[in-house]
Design a protein around this motif. Structure first.
Motif, short mmCIF file in Angstrom:
data_model
loop_
_atom_site.label_atom_id
_atom_site.label_comp_id
_atom_site.label_asym_id
_atom_site.label_seq_id
_atom_site.Cartn_x
_atom_site.Cartn_y
_atom_site.Cartn_z
N TYR A 41 0.84 -1.21 0.00
CA TYR A 41 0.00 0.00 0.00
C TYR A 41 0.87 1.26 0.00
N ASP A 42 1.88 1.23 0.84
CA ASP A 42 2.74 2.40 1.01
C ASP A 42 3.46 2.76 -0.29
N SER A 43 3.93 1.73 -1.01
CA SER A 43 4.66 2.06 -2.23
C SER A 43 3.70 2.36 -3.36
N GLU A 44 2.55 1.68 -3.39
CA GLU A 44 1.58 1.92 -4.45
C GLU A 44 0.98 3.31 -4.33
N LYS A 45 0.62 3.71 -3.14
CA LYS A 45 -0.04 4.99 -2.94
C LYS A 45 0.96 6.09 -2.60
N ASN A 46 2.21 5.68 -2.51
CA ASN A 46 3.24 6.69 -2.30
C ASN A 46 3.02 7.48 -1.02
N THR A 47 2.69 6.77 0.06
CA THR A 47 2.31 7.49 1.27
C THR A 47 3.48 7.76 2.21
N ASP A 48 4.56 6.97 2.08
CA ASP A 48 5.74 7.26 2.88
C ASP A 48 5.50 7.10 4.38
N ILE A 49 4.70 6.11 4.72
CA ILE A 49 4.44 5.86 6.13
C ILE A 49 5.43 4.83 6.67
N VAL A 50 5.70 3.82 5.85
CA VAL A 50 6.48 2.68 6.33
C VAL A 50 7.98 2.99 6.18
N VAL A 98 -16.46 11.36 -4.89
CA VAL A 98 -16.75 12.74 -5.28
C VAL A 98 -16.15 12.97 -6.66
N GLU A 99 -16.59 14.04 -7.27
CA GLU A 99 -15.97 14.41 -8.53
C GLU A 99 -14.58 14.92 -8.21
N SER A 100 -13.60 14.17 -8.68
CA SER A 100 -12.23 14.58 -8.34
C SER A 100 -11.83 15.77 -9.21
N PRO A 101 -11.02 16.64 -8.69
CA PRO A 101 -10.62 17.83 -9.44
C PRO A 101 -10.00 17.47 -10.79
N SER A 102 -9.37 16.31 -10.87
CA SER A 102 -8.72 15.95 -12.12
C SER A 102 -9.74 15.61 -13.19
N ASN A 103 -10.97 15.28 -12.76
CA ASN A 103 -12.02 15.01 -13.75
C ASN A 103 -12.75 16.29 -14.12
N GLY A 160 -6.28 15.19 -5.95
CA GLY A 160 -6.56 14.30 -7.07
C GLY A 160 -7.32 13.04 -6.70
N SER A 161 -7.68 12.88 -5.44
CA SER A 161 -8.43 11.68 -5.07
C SER A 161 -9.86 11.77 -5.57
N GLY A 162 -10.45 10.62 -5.81
CA GLY A 162 -11.85 10.58 -6.23
C GLY A 162 -12.79 10.37 -5.05
N PHE A 163 -12.26 10.48 -3.83
CA PHE A 163 -13.09 10.19 -2.66
C PHE A 163 -12.87 11.21 -1.55
N VAL A 164 -13.90 11.33 -0.72
CA VAL A 164 -13.71 11.99 0.57
C VAL A 164 -13.95 10.89 1.61
N ALA A 165 -13.03 10.80 2.58
CA ALA A 165 -13.15 9.72 3.57
C ALA A 165 -12.96 10.28 4.96
N SER A 173 -7.04 3.19 -14.18
CA SER A 173 -7.16 2.29 -13.05
C SER A 173 -5.95 2.45 -12.12
N GLN A 174 -4.78 2.74 -12.75
CA GLN A 174 -3.60 2.98 -11.93
C GLN A 174 -3.80 4.24 -11.09
N GLN A 175 -4.41 5.25 -11.76
CA GLN A 175 -4.70 6.47 -10.99
C GLN A 175 -5.53 6.10 -9.76
N ASP A 176 -6.53 5.21 -10.02
CA ASP A 176 -7.39 4.77 -8.94
C ASP A 176 -6.59 4.06 -7.87
N SER A 177 -5.71 3.11 -8.32
CA SER A 177 -5.01 2.33 -7.31
C SER A 177 -3.94 3.18 -6.64
N ASN A 178 -3.61 4.30 -7.28
CA ASN A 178 -2.72 5.23 -6.61
C ASN A 178 -3.46 6.13 -5.63
N ASP A 179 -4.77 6.11 -5.77
CA ASP A 179 -5.60 6.97 -4.92
C ASP A 179 -5.53 6.44 -3.49
N ARG A 180 -5.01 7.21 -2.58
CA ARG A 180 -4.87 6.76 -1.20
C ARG A 180 -6.21 6.42 -0.57
#
Ligand SMILES: Nc1nc2c(ncn2[C@@H]2O[C@H](COP(=O)(O)OP(=O)(O)OP(=O)(O)O)[C@@H](O)[C@H]2O)c(=O)[nH]1
Ligand SMILES: [Mg+2]
Lengths: 396, 264
Positions: free
Chosen positions: A22-31, A238-243, A337-342, B255-262
């Protein structure tokens, strides 16, 4: 917030493995570092993302790499004996770059159940950084021995860590699912929740740090004081800003100046408060009554344009009312750039947890049963071996 | 005529040329040279044609001071005229003969004869055997040197493709079919129909040959259209593939954008 993750036992190893992915895929830099410890060689070999050097096999002289077979006393013993080997792997971690340790283990088995409290105790003795635990409770259908293991481990683990975050497999079990694919999904859910929670304290590089952004110290402060914690989560697409192809959206994205007025403020606020409610009243990682939680932290994550202070403040107030706690923190976690609010809610120091009481009850029953059965079968064995009138004599 | 047969015959000529060169090197060939000749490229059956052949270097190899010239032709009702010239190029005499064979024109150095021109006129005979490739021919003229002691050396032989109106139109149809077949990359069906057409042609069945040739041509053209269509379809498929890849790539990227979505 930067973590050193240590997975103890099979469940712990798999969850840490997922965390690294997850950390490397989402580039979160937690681990910042990831270590897996086990008595079973096969479990360590099954990992995919944890570096080989960070996989520690302990108890080789005792169990020959085959695991302890749900004997958590043996698990604890081995952990104590071989703690230096575990320490060897931890020595390679740049601990000064780490905000906290997180020891993860399934509490129902043997290795993780017995070993994780031992490791936590050891870490606390050596380091000043907080040591948190993430304990996985077994499903109620797993049988008495798992429940007993979990109950005993839970008790010990809580005592040894600065805070024990709990995830209850029983609350997440789905019927009619194969165990392994079930765990795969469950582990994703685990990583998602804790990933967002700990990711919140790790501000994106280049992103300006607004006052309202959650930082590591707020997470740590919420956890400080010990006890048991649970996490709630809810999200909405949500409608992400990138869309958003309108010039304004693009411009605001380029300048990083997301204009709240562009979106309907009332709508944004309502969405946030509703997400807070859903997270708190929905399925928690450890189901419990939130009333009585000592501390809480609300993290609202999402594209900045979809976050607002008013919503978060309202949500925070609502949490105060619901928990009766005077220590409820709240803030946002901007994810461009996320498509969600959580919303992620950390409830720390929960005390009203029927599931733990039930677990202990079943464990005590199991323990009694086990003792009874052991005595009974000893008698039975004697009956079997001894001839009825005791006429035979043993050889020597 | 198809390119294949052209290649074939050109190769044949090359082999012949080599043989002639070898023969020239090994045996003293008749040294009488054939100078200018005037022979029609092809001739219609029944038409009147004329053939002219000049001979020079008349007395060398074998060095004969005197010999006789003989000739034959398949032309009908031929008239032969043999004209003699001296060293200055002046005509010093002539002899005429009739019939498809003649002999007895005396060539003697002592008569100052230095050059001969054989002129022949006659009617193109009817065809004995039709062949498509090589084109059926008749012998327009053969000239021979007859030394005083007997025997003979062939000096020249001219063969001329000949045709009838019917055979020629069938041949044109065959030629057209052959080139269509070659353009289409020699599709099987058309090629075998073409072989039938050639058979019909060679047995003098020209109507049949024309029809078959036409059919072969149609088949070849259809095959080529099919080919073109296939190519178009292939190109279309290729284009679709590219579009698919691009779209797939885009979806994958999304889909990658999606899977990159935290929060995804
Ligand atoms: N959430 C989750 N729970 C798991 C997973 N694998 C096992 N568990 C739980 O963990 C408990 C078993 O612990 P394990 O980690 O498999 O056991 P161990 O620590 O390797 O100990 P031994 O196998 O006895 O040596 C059970 O109660 C399972 O419910 C997993 O991948 N995800
Ligand atoms: Mg195991």
């Amino acid at each position: 917030m930067k973590l050193a993750l240590i997975g103890f036992g099979q469940a712990g190893g798999k969850i840490v493995d997922k965390f690294v992915e997850y950390d490397s895929e989402k580039n979160t830099d937690i681990v910042r570092a990831a270590v897996a410890v086990n008595t079973a060689k096969a479990d360590l070999m099954g990992l995919e993302h944890i570096p080989e050097n960070n996989r520690v096999l302990i108890g080789q002289s005792r169990v020959k790499g085959h695991g302890v077979g749900a004997d958590n006393e043996l698990g604890a013993e081995i952990a104590e004996e071989d703690i230096d080997e575990v320490q060897g792997a931890i020595d390679s971690i740049p601990v000064h770059e780490v905000d906290a340790f997180l020891v993860i283990a399934g509490l129902g088995g043997g290795t993780g159940s017995g070993g994780s409290p031992v490791l936590a105790k050891h870490l606390k003795r050596i380091y000043t950084e907080p040591v948190y635990g993430l304990g996985i409770l077994p499903g109620s259908d797993e049988g008495g021995i798992y429940t007993l293991n979990a109950a005993r481990s839970f008790q010990t683990f809580v005592r040894e860590v600065d805070n024990l975050l709990v995830f209850d497999n029983d609350a997440w079990r789905k019927t009619g699912e194969s165990v392994s694919s079930g765990y795969e999904e469950i582990n994703e859910e685990i990583v998602k929740r804790f990933g967002i929670l700990f990711g919140a304290g790790e501000v994106e590089e280049g992103g300006e740090i607004a006052e309202s952004v959650v930082d590591s110290s707020e997470i740590i402060n919420t956890l400080t004081g010990g006890g048991v914690s649970t996490v709630g989560y809810a999200r909405e697409e949500v409608e992400s800003p990138s869309n958003n192809s309108s010039g304004g959206g693009l411009l605001s994205r380029l300048t990083g100046d997301d204009d709240d007025d562009q979106l309907d403020t009332a709508h944004t606020t309502n969405r946030i408060t509703s997400l807070v409610r859903k997270a708190a009243l929905g399925r928690l990682t450890l189901p419990c009554e939130i009333d009585g939680a000592e501390r809480a932290l609300l993290v609202m994550a999402g594209p900045p344009a979809h976050l607002n202070r008013k919503g978060i403040e309202r949500g925070r107030k609502w949490l105060e009312e619901q928990t009766g706690s005077m220590e409820v923190r709240g803030g946002d976690y901007p994810v461009r750039g996320s498509g969600f609010v959580a919303s992620v809610i950390l409830l720390s120091g929960v005390t009203n947890v029927p599931r733990i009481k039930e677990l202990q009850q079943v464990a005590i029953e199991a323990q009694d049963n086990i003792d009874e059965i052991r005595e009974e079968s000893e008698d039975n064995l004697n009956d079997l071996i001894q001839d009825d009138d005791d006429e035979l004599e043993s050889l020597f | 005529m198809t390119t294949t047969s052209w290649n074939h015959s050109s190769r044949l000529y090359a082999v012949l040329a080599v043989c002639l060169l070898l023969a020239a090197a090994v045996a003293p060939a008749a040294a009488v040279s054939v100078g200018e000749t005037d022979v029609p490229d092809s001739a219609a059956v029944g038409s009147e044609v004329s053939v002219t052949i000049q001979l020079t270097e008349l007395y060398r190899e074998p060095s004969l001071e005197e010999w006789e010239l003989a000739g034959s032709t398949e032309l009908e009702n031929p008239t032969w005229t043999v004209v003699f010239f001296d060293q200055t190029g002046s005509k010093i005499g002539q002899e005429s003969f009739g019939g498809q064979e003649f002999s007895g024109a005396t060539v003697a150095a002592s008569d100052d004869i230095d050059q001969i021109e054989v002129q022949l006129r006659g009617t193109v005979p009817s065809v004995t055997e039709y062949t498509y490739d090589p084109h059926q021919r008749f012998t327009a003229a053969t000239l021979e040197q007859v030394p005083p002691g007997g025997g003979s050396n062939e000096l020249a032989s001219e063969e001329v493709p000949y045709f009838t109106e019917d055979s020629q139109s069938a041949r044109s149809a065959l030629d057209a079919a052959a080139s269509a077949i070659e353009n289409a990359g020699n599709p099987n069906e058309a090629s075998s129909t073409f072989d039938l057409a050639v058979n019909a042609y060679e047995s003098g069945n020209f109507d049949n040959a024309r029809q078959l040739a036409q059919e072969a041509q149609n088949q070849a053209e259809r095959a080529q259209q099919q080919d073109n269509r296939n190519q178009l379809i292939l190109m279309g498929v290729g284009a679709l593939l590219v579009v698919g890849l691009v779209a797939g790539g885009f979806l994958y990227w999304r889909s990658q954008q999606d899977s990159n979505d935290r929060l995804g």
